[in-house]
Design a protein around this motif. Sequence first.
Motif, PDB file in Angstrom:
ATOM      1  N   LYS A  98       0.785  -1.196  -0.100  1.00 64.50           N
ATOM      2  CA  LYS A  98      -0.198  -0.256   0.085  1.00 64.50           C
ATOM      3  C   LYS A  98       0.339   1.425   0.064  1.00 64.50           C
ATOM      4  O   LYS A  98       0.449   2.538  -0.542  1.00 64.50           O
ATOM      5  CB  LYS A  98      -0.701  -0.110   0.871  1.00 64.50           C
ATOM      6  CG  LYS A  98      -2.184  -1.265   1.578  1.00 64.50           C
ATOM      7  CD  LYS A  98      -2.854  -1.314   2.496  1.00 64.50           C
ATOM      8  CE  LYS A  98      -3.764   0.212   2.799  1.00 64.50           C
ATOM      9  NZ  LYS A  98      -4.552   0.221   3.379  1.00 64.50           N
ATOM     10  N   SER A  99       1.919   0.908   0.698  1.00 65.00           N
ATOM     11  CA  SER A  99       2.565   2.417   0.365  1.00 65.00           C
ATOM     12  C   SER A  99       3.565   2.580  -0.204  1.00 65.00           C
ATOM     13  O   SER A  99       4.873   3.625  -1.274  1.00 65.00           O
ATOM     14  CB  SER A  99       4.201   2.430   1.864  1.00 65.00           C
ATOM     15  OG  SER A  99       4.181   1.318   1.877  1.00 65.00           O
ATOM     16  N   ARG A 100       3.315   1.456  -1.676  1.00 59.62           N
ATOM     17  CA  ARG A 100       4.746   1.324  -2.689  1.00 59.62           C
ATOM     18  C   ARG A 100       5.993   0.809  -2.059  1.00 59.62           C
ATOM     19  O   ARG A 100       6.659   1.889  -3.112  1.00 59.62           O
ATOM     20  CB  ARG A 100       4.619   2.622  -3.371  1.00 59.62           C
ATOM     21  CG  ARG A 100       3.298   3.296  -4.346  1.00 59.62           C
ATOM     22  CD  ARG A 100       1.963   1.836  -4.817  1.00 59.62           C
ATOM     23  NE  ARG A 100       1.345   1.795  -5.332  1.00 59.62           N
ATOM     24  CZ  ARG A 100       0.790   1.175  -5.770  1.00 59.62           C
ATOM     25  NH1 ARG A 100       0.838  -0.358  -6.202  1.00 59.62           N
ATOM     26  NH2 ARG A 100      -0.630   1.623  -6.014  1.00 59.62           N
ATOM     27  N   ARG A 101       6.175   0.529  -1.010  1.00 57.59           N
ATOM     28  CA  ARG A 101       7.820   0.392  -0.748  1.00 57.59           C
ATOM     29  C   ARG A 101       7.385  -1.009  -0.867  1.00 57.59           C
ATOM     30  O   ARG A 101       7.169  -1.767  -0.642  1.00 57.59           O
ATOM     31  CB  ARG A 101       7.974   0.806   0.341  1.00 57.59           C
ATOM     32  CG  ARG A 101       8.004   2.455   0.843  1.00 57.59           C
ATOM     33  CD  ARG A 101       7.734   2.896   1.964  1.00 57.59           C
ATOM     34  NE  ARG A 101      10.042   3.221   2.501  1.00 57.59           N
ATOM     35  CZ  ARG A 101       9.773   2.688   3.459  1.00 57.59           C
ATOM     36  NH1 ARG A 101       9.791   3.540   4.482  1.00 57.59           N
ATOM     37  NH2 ARG A 101      11.414   2.570   4.403  1.00 57.59           N
ATOM     38  N   GLY A 102       9.283  -1.552  -1.261  1.00 61.26           N
ATOM     39  CA  GLY A 102       9.396  -3.231  -0.970  1.00 61.26           C
ATOM     40  C   GLY A 102      10.272  -3.502   0.239  1.00 61.26           C
ATOM     41  O   GLY A 102      10.228  -2.494   1.068  1.00 61.26           O
ATOM     42  N   TYR A 103       9.612  -4.349   0.432  1.00 65.87           N
ATOM     43  CA  TYR A 103      10.071  -5.354   1.792  1.00 65.87           C
ATOM     44  C   TYR A 103      10.875  -6.363   1.806  1.00 65.87           C
ATOM     45  O   TYR A 103      10.277  -6.876   1.054  1.00 65.87           O
ATOM     46  CB  TYR A 103       9.272  -5.515   2.972  1.00 65.87           C
ATOM     47  CG  TYR A 103       8.773  -3.782   3.417  1.00 65.87           C
ATOM     48  CD1 TYR A 103       9.081  -3.350   4.183  1.00 65.87           C
ATOM     49  CD2 TYR A 103       7.723  -3.655   2.416  1.00 65.87           C
ATOM     50  CE1 TYR A 103       8.049  -1.612   4.825  1.00 65.87           C
ATOM     51  CE2 TYR A 103       6.978  -2.462   3.165  1.00 65.87           C
ATOM     52  CZ  TYR A 103       7.486  -1.250   3.988  1.00 65.87           C
ATOM     53  OH  TYR A 103       6.802  -0.219   4.347  1.00 65.87           O
ATOM     54  N   ILE A 104      11.802  -7.313   2.206  1.00 69.83           N
ATOM     55  CA  ILE A 104      12.181  -8.056   2.395  1.00 69.83           C
ATOM     56  C   ILE A 104      11.886  -8.846   3.564  1.00 69.83           C
ATOM     57  O   ILE A 104      12.635  -8.403   4.941  1.00 69.83           O
ATOM     58  CB  ILE A 104      13.592  -8.457   2.053  1.00 69.83           C
ATOM     59  CG1 ILE A 104      13.851  -7.742   0.508  1.00 69.83           C
ATOM     60  CG2 ILE A 104      14.350  -9.874   2.204  1.00 69.83           C
ATOM     61  CD1 ILE A 104      15.687  -7.832   0.130  1.00 69.83           C
ATOM     62  N   ILE A 105      11.493 -10.008   3.652  1.00 66.80           N
ATOM     63  CA  ILE A 105      11.120 -10.511   5.451  1.00 66.80           C
ATOM     64  C   ILE A 105      11.271 -11.951   5.008  1.00 66.80           C
ATOM     65  O   ILE A 105      11.748 -12.970   3.837  1.00 66.80           O
ATOM     66  CB  ILE A 105       9.338 -10.337   4.431  1.00 66.80           C
ATOM     67  CG1 ILE A 105       8.119 -11.520   3.911  1.00 66.80           C
ATOM     68  CG2 ILE A 105       8.840  -9.365   5.332  1.00 66.80           C
ATOM     69  CD1 ILE A 105       7.103 -11.425   3.917  1.00 66.80           C
ATOM     70  N   PRO A 106      11.445 -12.626   6.039  1.00 66.82           N
ATOM     71  CA  PRO A 106      11.622 -13.980   6.163  1.00 66.82           C
ATOM     72  C   PRO A 106      10.925 -14.644   5.888  1.00 66.82           C
ATOM     73  O   PRO A 106       9.607 -14.589   5.926  1.00 66.82           O
ATOM     74  CB  PRO A 106      11.919 -14.345   7.765  1.00 66.82           C
ATOM     75  CG  PRO A 106      12.165 -12.693   8.539  1.00 66.82           C
ATOM     76  CD  PRO A 106      11.704 -12.168   7.507  1.00 66.82           C
ATOM     77  N   LEU A 107      11.225 -16.019   4.945  1.00 69.65           N
ATOM     78  CA  LEU A 107       9.774 -16.641   4.836  1.00 69.65           C
ATOM     79  C   LEU A 107      10.207 -17.919   5.733  1.00 69.65           C
ATOM     80  O   LEU A 107      10.997 -19.081   5.574  1.00 69.65           O
ATOM     81  CB  LEU A 107      10.462 -17.149   3.174  1.00 69.65           C
ATOM     82  CG  LEU A 107       9.563 -18.428   2.352  1.00 69.65           C
ATOM     83  CD1 LEU A 107       8.489 -17.523   1.866  1.00 69.65           C
ATOM     84  CD2 LEU A 107       9.975 -18.716   1.210  1.00 69.65           C
ATOM     85  N   PRO A 108       9.398 -18.221   6.388  1.00 73.53           N
ATOM     86  CA  PRO A 108       9.087 -19.597   6.999  1.00 73.53           C
ATOM     87  C   PRO A 108       8.963 -20.826   6.118  1.00 73.53           C
ATOM     88  O   PRO A 108       8.738 -21.079   5.082  1.00 73.53           O
ATOM     89  CB  PRO A 108       7.603 -19.336   8.021  1.00 73.53           C
ATOM     90  CG  PRO A 108       7.434 -17.638   7.749  1.00 73.53           C
ATOM     91  CD  PRO A 108       8.222 -17.216   6.175  1.00 73.53           C
ATOM     92  N   GLU A 109       9.622 -22.110   7.434  1.00 78.58           N
ATOM     93  CA  GLU A 109       9.927 -23.074   6.948  1.00 78.58           C
ATOM     94  C   GLU A 109       8.730 -23.375   5.535  1.00 78.58           C
ATOM     95  O   GLU A 109       8.565 -24.003   4.324  1.00 78.58           O
ATOM     96  CB  GLU A 109      10.613 -24.446   7.474  1.00 78.58           C
ATOM     97  CG  GLU A 109      11.009 -25.145   6.486  1.00 78.58           C
ATOM     98  CD  GLU A 109      10.463 -26.319   6.853  1.00 78.58           C
ATOM     99  OE1 GLU A 109      10.147 -27.576   5.698  1.00 78.58           O
ATOM    100  OE2 GLU A 109       8.982 -26.271   7.320  1.00 78.58           O
ATOM    101  N   PRO A 110       7.223 -23.547   6.607  1.00 74.74           N
ATOM    102  CA  PRO A 110       6.180 -24.240   6.537  1.00 74.74           C
ATOM    103  C   PRO A 110       5.589 -23.548   5.327  1.00 74.74           C
ATOM    104  O   PRO A 110       4.604 -24.191   4.418  1.00 74.74           O
ATOM    105  CB  PRO A 110       5.387 -24.222   7.354  1.00 74.74           C
ATOM    106  CG  PRO A 110       6.222 -24.552   8.862  1.00 74.74           C
ATOM    107  CD  PRO A 110       7.020 -23.271   8.058  1.00 74.74           C
ATOM    108  N   THR A 111       5.521 -21.430   4.681  1.00 77.73           N
ATOM    109  CA  THR A 111       5.365 -21.393   3.871  1.00 77.73           C
ATOM    110  C   THR A 111       6.128 -22.202   2.561  1.00 77.73           C
ATOM    111  O   THR A 111       5.688 -21.684   1.562  1.00 77.73           O
ATOM    112  CB  THR A 111       5.162 -20.123   3.855  1.00 77.73           C
ATOM    113  OG1 THR A 111       5.416 -20.050   5.696  1.00 77.73           O
ATOM    114  CG2 THR A 111       4.597 -19.363   3.385  1.00 77.73           C
ATOM    115  N   GLY A 112       6.495 -21.861   2.993  1.00 81.27           N
ATOM    116  CA  GLY A 112       8.086 -21.972   1.766  1.00 81.27           C
ATOM    117  C   GLY A 112       8.367 -23.368   1.391  1.00 81.27           C
ATOM    118  O   GLY A 112       7.765 -23.685  -0.261  1.00 81.27           O
TER     119      GLY A 112
END
Length: 224
Positions: A98-112
């Motif tokens: 929504k803010s048009r900014r990029g982020y790098i977040i951890p990817l949990p093992e179950p999600t990955g």
Amino acid sequence: MRSYLRFRSLQYNEQVAELIAAVPNVAGWRLAAIPETLSDAAIGQILNSFDHETAADLRDYAMVRCLADLGLRAAEVVQIQLDDLNWREGTLQIRRTKSRRGYIIPLPEPTGRAIADYLRLARRATTTSRAVFVRHYAPADVPLGTGRVHQAVRAAYVRCGWTEQSGTHLLRHSVARRLLRSGSSLKEVADVLRHQSIDTTAIYTKIDLQGMEAVALPWPGSKS
């Protein structure tokens, strides 16, 4: 009252404009609502409602895991690109929010693992789109819209026997509840949900029962 006065004006041609102007507006206090959340058991019930037998199930399960594990918005889920996944470092880049900014977040093992299973077992090898989540039927290989994410969530609610719940933000709110219960600060919750202002995150203090118990004053007349 204002609606009734408008009715009198339309039905009986009464001159009530001044009366309508005198009726005060209903107060709409900021952060007045209490976010609705789901328990950990309810989240588990949603995730267990997928049978993983079809390509669509594997895709929808991976999308719902992104919502329930990472607190992503539906628009952020459908915008995930293959290049946003860094399997070596275990991170996911969110390019557009929504803010048009990029982020790098951890990817949990179950999600990955859910995303990897979808890519290996369900996503066609001939797909040319760089979007992770695409259509499987004509027009195939087209990135999904947010409507399909909402449909996947609603279908999961129905399978769980819930008829009143709706919307993907319920899962996002549940991420905030889970973080607060684990001892995360409001600033940490704001960072995970990618809020630009901590004032936006302040509404979740209403569901932080442990925090409220720590600052609550004794009820007048009760034993302290």
